[in-house]
Design an enzyme around this catalytic site. Structure first.
Site, PDB file in Angstrom:
ATOM      1  CG  ASN A 180      44.567  56.695 -89.444  1.00  0.00           C
ATOM      2  OD1 ASN A 180      45.755  56.973 -89.271  1.00  0.00           O
ATOM      3  ND2 ASN A 180      44.097  55.481 -89.304  1.00  0.00           N
ATOM      4  CD  GLU A 181      47.786  60.174 -86.106  1.00  0.00           C
ATOM      5  OE1 GLU A 181      47.121  60.589 -87.079  1.00  0.00           O
ATOM      6  OE2 GLU A 181      49.005  59.953 -86.168  1.00  0.00           O
ATOM      7  CG  LEU A 183      53.362  56.155 -83.971  1.00  0.00           C
ATOM      8  CD1 LEU A 183      53.041  57.140 -82.854  1.00  0.00           C
ATOM      9  CD2 LEU A 183      54.858  56.131 -84.242  1.00  0.00           C
ATOM     10  N   GLY A 227      51.607  57.325 -88.359  1.00  0.00           N
ATOM     11  CA  GLY A 227      53.067  57.438 -88.342  1.00  0.00           C
ATOM     12  C   GLY A 227      53.703  57.091 -89.687  1.00  0.00           C
TER      13      GLY A 227
END
Lengths: 244, 244, 244
Positions: free
Chosen positions: A119-120, A50, A95
């Site tokens: 990996n957010e 994203l 994303g």
């Protein structure tokens, strides 16, 4: 074949996502098109995930529109009637990993410098529940729990070992292999394959459909927080510095 | 760090469980404490599981209180906001296995004489549904189904192969490794990690919360049966003989 | 022990299924019988799966009766209180794979010419949701998704690697091994083992029970379609040609 080409890193901006969804819709309605291979024309990166600039310093309306576009892309891709093969020819965080996981089959270049994962958590944010559901469907509960909490980016060999990608091939053989896999999947009668895919994925797709507005609200509330905005700005600064 | 020290075998008595829950609550409320390593000070045993003497020849009130304490411990540990690492430095049957499985990460001494598993079936009793849910979340449905039915105690190398523990290290390196793992997990931003953990575990935690009184009733009815009391007495006799 | 003997290929006809269910019921009610080993007396084939002649050119009443018999067999076998061991001494496609998967333990002859899997998609048909649920319980979501969509028949070594069978042994050792496994499982106290099995399988069994009439309707509608009848006729022609 669908080639991501949005320099510098194929980040999923509102514009990119909208185009992606429209392309998927067109292909879906084109009866001559029974499958799609997704890959990148950029070196070293499949998709960087994203686009953080879409989440930073924008209006509530913008966040809402952006998040709806992310949902739309996933609903179309994960629920596609076509055979979808990801030819992951570079790194694929967050994303980008979601895009690859939403395909029917994942082939990755066996370069250990390329990594993939959700990996957010590393950025101080939480992967939405449907990213998590997709992840659990691919690697199972335990691996998902650990990997999501640590925000792990798995180098290609590790990703293969965990089942996050189905196959590793030398980079120069990637497209050839993707075509061979596509041919294998297209040899099946469409109707039975599509119904089977729906049977496997419907529960998870339906869950987002049922909670779509709530999920948008959660995202907008979360991303509007000053603490999150600060984290994202710091992350962008870091990326800029790394580049220069 | 939390060290189990309840000779001779760290069995989970009512007193032990109550202290354990209180300690967890204190640490949870102490903002300076972000993680806990659970290990044993006793040689060869991590925890022998639920204390059978608490289930044998006691009153309905006692069984009720005991079972509520078992539930409480698990709800606190499996749902902890802290990073929880189990340094399994000895055998860990039944409730001992539950404690280890409820942590975020399990490191076990690579001694094949140490084993771990939910061996309730061997004693003629059935693991409660939330032991089973926790087990399935760690090793998946198939391994859980077979292992639970056989009441298997898996030697460390097998436990590692099945994914029941994440890592094996030589016994003398266990604490060093646990500290390194803790440091890795604590490097993540707390908030995102905690929300992610909750997302992964909430369904299973909620299921016990929703059925807590029913689960107590089931346990009390089951353990009060003469046939079960007989099994447990025979098992205790066997343990006594083995010791002497 | 129960030996499938319905030449030429142990296909699951209405008659065969009815006898199978009755035998299971008798054994279930016979307290002296605590376990059953299922194998084939035919060379090279465990069971070829549902008998296609039962689905081809018959009446709606016949399809209804046939499908109810398939359901009945599975409900009895997957939900059996006995220890069930499959000694898979030959190929085992589709319904044959379902029989094996419904047992507690699967041992297969390590002959790579023998294969096992839910290959319905290859025939242009879709495995029912409870075949899929059983499959997911054995191999997990990801492997099931891929294997079902491709209608894969896995050679014994691959089936073992995927966890679809628990163990491979040389063909001449198959029955000896099955007996040893049975002895191991029978060493457990029946009551605890049975309750544990029920706990693991109830959700999936209940799902068919709740949707049984709907599932029959789906099957009858599907199989009555001219396009499906055509596919099945073509498949039978192909089988006939292959034989001669």
């Amino acid at each position: 074949m669908m080639k991501f080409k949005s320099p510098p890193v194929n980040s999923l901006s509102l514009e990119f996502l909208t185009e992606f969804s429209i392309s998927l819709e067109k292909l879906e309605n084109n009866r001559a098109c029974r499958g799609v291979i997704i890959t990148s024309t950029l070196p070293k990166i499949f998709s960087s995930g994203l686009d953080i600039t879409e989440m930073c310093g924008k209006s509530v309306e913008h966040y809402t529109e952006f998040w709806r576009a992310v949902q739309e892309m996933w609903l179309r891709l994960y629920g596609s009637n076509m055979v979808t093969v990801a030819a992951v020819n570079g790194s694929s965080p967050a994303g980008g990993c979601l895009v690859a996981m939403s395909c029917d089959y994942r082939i990755m270049a066996e370069n250990p410098k390329f990594s993939i994962g959700l990996n957010e958590a590393q950025l101080g944010i939480v992967a939405p529940f449907w990213f998590k559901d997709t992840f659990v469907n691919v690697v199972g509960h335990r691996i998902a729990e650990r990997s999501l909490q640590l925000g792990s980016l798995h180098p290609a060999p590790e990703a293969h070992k965990l089942g996050l990608v189905d196959e590793l091939v030398p980079e120069e053989k990637l497209m050839e292999k993707a075509a061979a896999v596509m041919a294998q999947w297209l040899a099946l009668p469409d109707h039975a394959r599509q119904l089977t895919k729906t049977m496997m994925r419907k529960a998870v797709l339906d869950r987002l459909v049922a909670h779509r507005e709530e999920d948008i609200k959660n995202f907008v509330t979360f991303v509007s927080k000053e603490s999150i905005q600060k984290s994202l700005r710091m992350y962008m600064e870091m990326l800029k510095k790394r580049k220069s």
